[in-house]
Design an enzyme around this catalytic site. Structure first.
Site, mmCIF file in Angstrom:
data_model
loop_
_atom_site.group_PDB
_atom_site.id
_atom_site.type_symbol
_atom_site.label_atom_id
_atom_site.label_comp_id
_atom_site.label_asym_id
_atom_site.label_seq_id
_atom_site.Cartn_x
_atom_site.Cartn_y
_atom_site.Cartn_z
ATOM 1 N N ASP A 175 0.880 -1.167 0.000
ATOM 2 C CA ASP A 175 0.000 0.000 0.000
ATOM 3 C C ASP A 175 0.919 1.219 0.000
ATOM 4 O O ASP A 175 1.694 1.414 0.952
ATOM 5 C CB ASP A 175 -0.882 -0.027 1.252
ATOM 6 C CG ASP A 175 -1.769 1.206 1.364
ATOM 7 O OD1 ASP A 175 -1.463 2.227 0.728
ATOM 8 O OD2 ASP A 175 -2.742 1.153 2.129
ATOM 9 N N LYS B 273 -3.349 12.333 -1.706
ATOM 10 C CA LYS B 273 -2.415 12.825 -0.696
ATOM 11 C C LYS B 273 -1.310 13.621 -1.416
ATOM 12 O O LYS B 273 -1.578 14.694 -1.941
ATOM 13 C CB LYS B 273 -1.897 11.645 0.122
ATOM 14 C CG LYS B 273 -3.030 10.940 0.896
ATOM 15 C CD LYS B 273 -2.515 9.766 1.698
ATOM 16 C CE LYS B 273 -3.649 9.019 2.387
ATOM 17 N NZ LYS B 273 -4.221 9.786 3.507
#
Lengths: 392, 392
Positions: free
Chosen positions: A184, A208
């Site tokens: 991830d 992000k």
């Protein structure tokens, strides 16, 4: 110790400094939460307007072909690939990280029949572990055994501490034990030179450090060696060999398209496309170098005023710096009130993210100075900072 | 036979006529594909700009609270509820219809242990059936047996023919046999007064008659009687009892929030919100009455020039009219080239959708006249109409 003027000089010499102008950032606030939600590229609004007015408004349903909507999961996937060390035809974009995790772990379990353990880090962002409860026996990586594991699911960078795994080393160790490696990269993509090319699967989000916008599409990378055999448990029509034949039964597409599910969220893709236009001009080695410099500077300037939760060695952390504080919630509220935006993660973590494309060295200096003053004056003890919001 | 002037007069008296002005529609084209992708409300572009510039740009990560992003799956779900006969706290919005189908069928299978049959219509939109292959034994509804079925998954309106099920009658019959009823209302919501209140689950999309935009969020409705017991197989952090406690293990939230998965696609939600602002002013009985009138008029005007694939009784169809034609693909291409936009579904279906908020009676007349002329002159036999596009 580096002073404020030295920081201004470092900003002058920063090879990435021109990128800051490409972001719409509020004046007089220091935004250190780009590790949670990136700032908007200035072009995002125009790109999204285009998608609504020029594409949807003019092409209407024809936009699926004429504006390229139908192909978005693949075309955007190909544009994301270089950011994680992958090649074309290896990445699909869409849905959410949680859903991509579910697809990857399901696929891995079927590729390793007879093994029913999934090794995770209890420090993974919780949704990764929640999504796969019931798919196998979850075991913490701390136990260090992979020989009965179907797969290992880890976050390259820990969302709380910013600690970073050694991806090549862990990937090799896991694969030598016959397990499949799933990374991830939510908290690393766009902050360092991610390279998950050797891994079996990778998942990540784009809102992000990549600045794709709130709830921007996630992605799933499947190593080419698995594309002919891995199954997509979410067998929607986009992953069908001939989606527009409308056949009664499911036949898997060849290649990476097999891992798409269904209709892309076109308007959310549009904002991400604006961000990717920028990323195509970014040198990831410069990003990583600046990230290490910014985070190290912040650690140095904060000094022993706070207990460091992140690794001190910059090679071992991502682009965030975390500290422990027993009253972390009111401390962060007081900092935000004084213009320094980090965030708080229960029970006791203060997080500060440093997005190298728009965070300046002088921001680091100003933030550290604010931390020092808020702590010294004990401003966080004021009653108004103790009130808990619904979502933090 | 109704003539063109009569159609213009009907438009004058149409109680919904003002809504057409609220859509951005191309001039001189007759758009009869609102059953596939609805037209953009004029407010959509501004609402999405607001989401990018005012919400993301000004609040940055604070938008999760301050702009209401975090709650979108629930707040938008509550706004969708009245459109399907449901109440507040019964609907979540997000992801795609395929994913909602997967959640609903998984939940149903666990609520009916010991039953492993899923009854479907082979005429369901294929992705519904593809998604649930492997979750049980799929059996066609034509066999008429429900006593060993865990659930029955049907589309209220058939995507090819527009044929409409009698929802209360079928729901009662299925439930009497101990099976759970799941309705897919993609092709009915916004076109008629959908009422799936008695059903166990319902799923649908918002980009067809609801005009939420390409890839707008889907929705899932769970009957209150199941909310305490049904499980969400996609157990992401949004469905956790305390998402921001970041607990290591999954604990289901109470109520409908249990069925949320993860981060909403905020910019795609924004366009849908603009559409829902309009829907709150719409009388669904007027929509249904006009839909029946438009579709009946088109059937009458086309007459025996084409073989009708839709039910002739307006009560038994949704808001689309389909015809069979052995050369349907070039016929539709020729129609589009002459300004009448329908679509083609393999192998031999011509579809025309009538969105009552923006389709006028005179559009129906003009479209039928074009159909007559294209067929009479055999324009569709021209070579240029035979070339197949990648996506149709």
């Amino acid at each position: 110790m580096v002073d404020r003027l030295a920081c201004l000089a470092m900003d002058q010499e920063d090879p990435l400094r021109a990128f800051r102008e490409e972001f719409a950032l509020p004046e007089d606030e220091i935004y250190l939460v780009g590790n949670s939600l990136g700032a908007p590229p200035r072009t995002a609004a125009e790109r999204v307007r285009q998608a609504v007015e020029d594409e949807w408004g003019r092409h209407l349903v024809g936009g699926w072909n004429e504006a390229g909507w139908y192909a978005q999961p693949l075309t955007t996937g190909d544009r994301l690939a270089p950011l994680i060390g992958a090649g074309p035809g290896e990445v699909v974009a869409g849905n959410t990280t949680s859903i991509a995790v579910y697809q990857a772990v399901n696929a891995a379990m079927r590729l390793r029949p007879g093994r029913d353990v999934i090794v995770v880090d209890r420090g993974n962002f919780p949704t990764d572990n929640y999504m796969i409860e019931g798919l196998g026996e979850l075991r913490d990586i701390g136990e260090g055994r992979f020989d009965d594991a179907a797969c290992v699911l880890l976050s390259e960078v820990d969302y709380r501490t910013g600690a970073r795994y050694d991806v090549p080393e862990v990937t090799a160790r896991v694969q030598e034990a016959g397990a499949l490696m799933i990374w991830d990269v939510c908290h690393s993509v766009g902050a360092l030179r991610v390279d998950v090319s050797a891994a079996d699967f990778a998942v990540g989000c784009t809102y992000k450090y990549l600045n794709g916008g709130p709830g921007a599409p996630a992605f799933l990378r499947v190593h080419p060696r698995h594309q002919a055999t891995a199954e997509n448990v979410l067998s929607g029509w986009y992953g069908h060999a001939e989606p527009f034949a409308f056949e009664p039964g499911f036949r898997r597409a060849d290649g990476i398209r097999r891992f798409t599910v269904s209709t892309p969220h076109v308007l959310s893709f549009a904002a991400l496309e604006a961000a990717l236009d920028m990323w195509e001009r970014v040198d990831l080695d410069q990003v990583r170098a600046k990230s290490m410099a910014l985070t190290s500077l912040f650690i140095d300037l904060v000094g022993d005023r706070l207990e460091l939760a992140s690794p001190r060695d910059p090679e071992r952390r991502g682009s965030q710096v975390s500290f422990y504080h027993h009253d972390g919630y009111p401390v962060m509220r007081a900092l935000i009130d004084h213009g320094v935006h980090g965030d708080f993660r229960a029970p006791d973590i203060l997080r500060f993210g440093f997005a190298p494309l728009y965070t300046r060295y002088v921001d680091v200096w100003n933030a550290a100075q604010t931390v020092a003053e808020v702590l010294e004056k004990e401003l966080w003890r004021e009653d108004r900072y103790a009130v808990r919001l619904a979502v933090t």
